[in-house]
Design a protein around this motif. Structure first.
Motif, PDB file in Angstrom:
ATOM      1  N   SER A 186      18.075  -6.539  -6.701  1.00 20.94           N
ATOM      2  CA  SER A 186      16.759  -6.089  -7.054  1.00 20.94           C
ATOM      3  C   SER A 186      16.669  -4.579  -6.389  1.00 20.94           C
ATOM      4  O   SER A 186      17.684  -4.138  -5.655  1.00 20.94           O
ATOM      5  CB  SER A 186      15.765  -6.810  -6.305  1.00 20.94           C
ATOM      6  OG  SER A 186      16.024  -6.879  -5.168  1.00 20.94           O
ATOM      7  N   LEU A 187      15.754  -3.837  -6.834  1.00 20.54           N
ATOM      8  CA  LEU A 187      15.262  -2.466  -6.337  1.00 20.54           C
ATOM      9  C   LEU A 187      14.897  -2.984  -4.849  1.00 20.54           C
ATOM     10  O   LEU A 187      15.399  -1.640  -3.980  1.00 20.54           O
ATOM     11  CB  LEU A 187      14.122  -1.875  -6.872  1.00 20.54           C
ATOM     12  CG  LEU A 187      14.568  -1.471  -8.423  1.00 20.54           C
ATOM     13  CD1 LEU A 187      13.345  -0.808  -9.171  1.00 20.54           C
ATOM     14  CD2 LEU A 187      15.605  -0.361  -8.538  1.00 20.54           C
ATOM     15  N   GLU A 188      14.527  -3.688  -4.278  1.00 20.94           N
ATOM     16  CA  GLU A 188      14.213  -4.185  -3.105  1.00 20.94           C
ATOM     17  C   GLU A 188      15.558  -4.354  -2.172  1.00 20.94           C
ATOM     18  O   GLU A 188      15.651  -3.587  -1.074  1.00 20.94           O
ATOM     19  CB  GLU A 188      13.261  -5.266  -2.675  1.00 20.94           C
ATOM     20  CG  GLU A 188      13.218  -5.843  -1.430  1.00 20.94           C
ATOM     21  CD  GLU A 188      12.612  -4.652  -0.345  1.00 20.94           C
ATOM     22  OE1 GLU A 188      12.910  -4.904   0.780  1.00 20.94           O
ATOM     23  OE2 GLU A 188      12.283  -3.721  -0.841  1.00 20.94           O
ATOM     24  N   ALA A 189      16.600  -4.972  -2.645  1.00 21.58           N
ATOM     25  CA  ALA A 189      17.727  -4.758  -2.254  1.00 21.58           C
ATOM     26  C   ALA A 189      18.429  -3.549  -2.121  1.00 21.58           C
ATOM     27  O   ALA A 189      19.023  -3.133  -0.978  1.00 21.58           O
ATOM     28  CB  ALA A 189      18.773  -5.641  -3.192  1.00 21.58           C
ATOM     29  N   ILE A 212       4.424  -1.881   3.170  1.00 18.22           N
ATOM     30  CA  ILE A 212       4.053  -1.340   1.763  1.00 18.22           C
ATOM     31  C   ILE A 212       4.978  -1.356   0.799  1.00 18.22           C
ATOM     32  O   ILE A 212       5.051  -1.934  -0.305  1.00 18.22           O
ATOM     33  CB  ILE A 212       3.530  -0.180   2.029  1.00 18.22           C
ATOM     34  CG1 ILE A 212       2.208  -0.073   2.768  1.00 18.22           C
ATOM     35  CG2 ILE A 212       3.123   0.597   0.566  1.00 18.22           C
ATOM     36  CD1 ILE A 212       1.733   1.325   3.135  1.00 18.22           C
ATOM     37  N   LEU A 213       6.405  -0.767   1.173  1.00 18.11           N
ATOM     38  CA  LEU A 213       7.546  -0.591   0.049  1.00 18.11           C
ATOM     39  C   LEU A 213       8.052  -1.973  -0.499  1.00 18.11           C
ATOM     40  O   LEU A 213       8.345  -2.370  -1.464  1.00 18.11           O
ATOM     41  CB  LEU A 213       8.483   0.205   0.567  1.00 18.11           C
ATOM     42  CG  LEU A 213       8.041   1.755   0.734  1.00 18.11           C
ATOM     43  CD1 LEU A 213       9.241   2.455   1.329  1.00 18.11           C
ATOM     44  CD2 LEU A 213       7.449   2.522  -0.326  1.00 18.11           C
ATOM     45  N   HIS A 265       3.431   4.452  -2.254  1.00 18.75           N
ATOM     46  CA  HIS A 265       4.579   5.154  -2.123  1.00 18.75           C
ATOM     47  C   HIS A 265       4.260   6.391  -1.448  1.00 18.75           C
ATOM     48  O   HIS A 265       4.912   6.802  -0.393  1.00 18.75           O
ATOM     49  CB  HIS A 265       5.407   5.741  -3.578  1.00 18.75           C
ATOM     50  CG  HIS A 265       5.534   4.431  -4.559  1.00 18.75           C
ATOM     51  ND1 HIS A 265       5.439   4.676  -5.950  1.00 18.75           N
ATOM     52  CD2 HIS A 265       5.780   3.121  -4.265  1.00 18.75           C
ATOM     53  CE1 HIS A 265       5.587   3.578  -6.496  1.00 18.75           C
ATOM     54  NE2 HIS A 265       5.682   2.622  -5.740  1.00 18.75           N
ATOM     55  N   ALA A 266       3.370   7.208  -1.601  1.00 18.18           N
ATOM     56  CA  ALA A 266       3.106   8.433  -1.020  1.00 18.18           C
ATOM     57  C   ALA A 266       2.333   8.238   0.538  1.00 18.18           C
ATOM     58  O   ALA A 266       2.615   8.813   1.282  1.00 18.18           O
ATOM     59  CB  ALA A 266       2.022   9.101  -1.885  1.00 18.18           C
ATOM     60  N   TYR A 267       1.600   7.098   0.659  1.00 25.66           N
ATOM     61  CA  TYR A 267       1.039   6.707   1.802  1.00 25.66           C
ATOM     62  C   TYR A 267       2.093   6.267   2.833  1.00 25.66           C
ATOM     63  O   TYR A 267       1.971   6.649   3.924  1.00 25.66           O
ATOM     64  CB  TYR A 267       0.101   5.718   1.643  1.00 25.66           C
ATOM     65  CG  TYR A 267      -0.759   5.477   2.945  1.00 25.66           C
ATOM     66  CD1 TYR A 267      -1.566   6.365   3.354  1.00 25.66           C
ATOM     67  CD2 TYR A 267      -0.750   4.466   3.880  1.00 25.66           C
ATOM     68  CE1 TYR A 267      -2.404   6.437   4.449  1.00 25.66           C
ATOM     69  CE2 TYR A 267      -1.566   4.325   4.826  1.00 25.66           C
ATOM     70  CZ  TYR A 267      -2.289   5.414   5.273  1.00 25.66           C
ATOM     71  OH  TYR A 267      -3.237   5.312   6.391  1.00 25.66           O
ATOM     72  N   ALA A 268       3.190   5.688   2.399  1.00 27.05           N
ATOM     73  CA  ALA A 268       4.248   5.324   3.285  1.00 27.05           C
ATOM     74  C   ALA A 268       4.738   6.511   3.774  1.00 27.05           C
ATOM     75  O   ALA A 268       5.232   6.562   5.108  1.00 27.05           O
ATOM     76  CB  ALA A 268       5.253   4.410   2.523  1.00 27.05           C
TER      77      ALA A 268
END
Length: 414
Positions: free
Chosen positions: A80-83, A317-318, A347-350
């Protein structure tokens, strides 16, 4: 103590035998964790070299880390993209530039998985270890010709291009009858472009994000192209080649979290270094008097608390957004405009959280923080540099979200 070479030996012996995605990820995470001290030790040299070295790149490649979201059909692990975000987070704590280059080049393999099947064969047919770098902004010009396009132009921000065998370049295709130009990505092999050494920066200095030049037109066959609209709208031709819904994740929902991620990683590394160094430090005199423990000052304590909270919030968040995208796409959902813009806000707030936190931490680090061997000042520069990327810049993205919520036409990329 386990050596780097022993990690790689275990990786090569075990990755192909992993019984599940969880076991495979655990092995990749172990490799990233064991490589992180070396990456951290090299951080200042990476800045001075203005690129990630070929030997560090080889270690990452040999550990299998670049294959995390590469299609299984072409030797990848199709996780996954999270991985990928988590692996890049571990490396980025040691060196934000290395984490940035690793994350973006690994993500480029995910994007190549969206191209037509023959393009993927071209990239990985001879070597499944081929690395890809990218210049996303469509600053090139692609002219239609028989069988494909003639490509020419100059691109900025070619991160990790020194270590890549292929580039994915954005370009505009002129349309007939006054219609607006159509943006596309094109894959170009090493040898058909020049790397122009323009990368002299205050932050992310080790990413080697140099200019790319094609001053004489090169031919790019049609199968090595994909339209921006296809990767944004979950209609990429490569998605039909693979069984995983990973290649239907909208590009601007999956890629910007990997731009934000190095800021979070750098902040995590800076906090750890700050806490370790502050524990043994005391004031030397001046207006506070000598011998006072710096850790006893309330503003120092608050800066640490804010930074820890920012890392937690930004990671959550991400993580949440990437996991939510995966669930949506696995369920066959086509994301709405509102969903995609809301993801962009996260994405931007992180990054915004990380900027405020590192600025607060750097304000209380004291005189030692100006030394170039301090990882805290490096993180300060790197995190603020990440925030200048238009895709995760709070001013650019927040206005787009605000426009949507207020019933105005949203202006920006989503």
């Amino acid at each position: 103590m386990t050596t780097t070479s022993s990690v790689i030996e275990r990786q090569s012996a075990s990755l192909s035998d992993a019984g599940s995605d969880d076991a495979l990820f655990a092995r990749l995470l172990e490799a990233a964790l064991e490589l992180r001290p070396l990456v951290a030790k090299r951080a200042r040299q990476t800045e001075q070299d203005r690129r990630v070295s070929s030997d560090v790149t080889d270690l990452l490649r040999d550990a299998g880390l670049y294959r995390v979201v590469q299609p299984r059909r072409f030797g990848g692990y199709e996780l996954s993209l999270e991985a990928l975000r988590r692996l890049a987070f571990e490396l980025g704590q040691g060196c934000a530039s290395t984490g940035w280059c690793y994350g973006l080049s690994a993500a480029a393999s995910w994007v190549v998985g969206m191209f037509p099947e023959q393009a993927q064969i071209d990239v990985w047919g001879e070597s499944q270890d081929a690395l890809i770098a990218s210049c996303i902004a469509p600053t090139g010009k692609a002219t239609p010709t028989e069988g494909g396009f003639r490509l020419k132009g100059r691109w900025s921000f070619g991160s990790n291009s020194d270590n890549a065998q292929w580039l994915s370049l954005g370009a505009m295709v002129e349309q007939p009858e006054g219609a607006p130009p159509r943006p596309i990505f094109l894959l170009v092999p090493q040898g058909e472009y020049k790397i122009v050494d323009t990368w002299f920066t205050v932050g992310l200095a080790g990413t080697g994000s140099k200019d790319i030049l094609i001053d004489e037109e090169v031919f790019v066959p049609a199968h090595r192209t994909v339209a921006f609209s296809e990767v944004l709208e979950q209609e990429a031709p490569g998605a039909d080649v693979h069984g995983s819904a990973l290649y239907r994740v909208p590009f601007l929902s999956g890629f910007p979290p990997l731009l934000a991620n190095p800021a979070v990683a750098a902040l995590r590394g800076a906090i750890d270094e700050f806490v370790e160094s502050i524990a043994a430090r005391s004031t030397r005199g001046a207006f506070t008097g000598g011998g006072a423990s710096i850790a006893q000052f309330g503003h120092v304590q608050s800066a640490v608390a804010q930074a820890e909270a920012a890392v937690d919030a930004a990671q959550l968040i991400l993580q949440r957004d990437l996991q939510q995208i995966t669930e949506w796409v696995d369920g066959g959902l086509k994301l709405s405009k509102e969903q995609r813009i809301t993801l962009r806000r996260g994405h931007a707030y992180a990054v915004h959280l990380c900027v405020d936190a590192i600025n607060g931490l750097y304000d209380v680090v004291g005189g030692t923080g100006i030394q170039l061997d301090s990882g805290i000042q490096r993180a300060w520069r790197d995190i603020n540099a990440v925030a200048h990327h238009i895709s995760v810049n709070w001013h650019a993205v927040s206005t787009m979200y605000g426009q949507m919520r207020l019933g105005l036409p949203p202006r920006g990329q989503y």
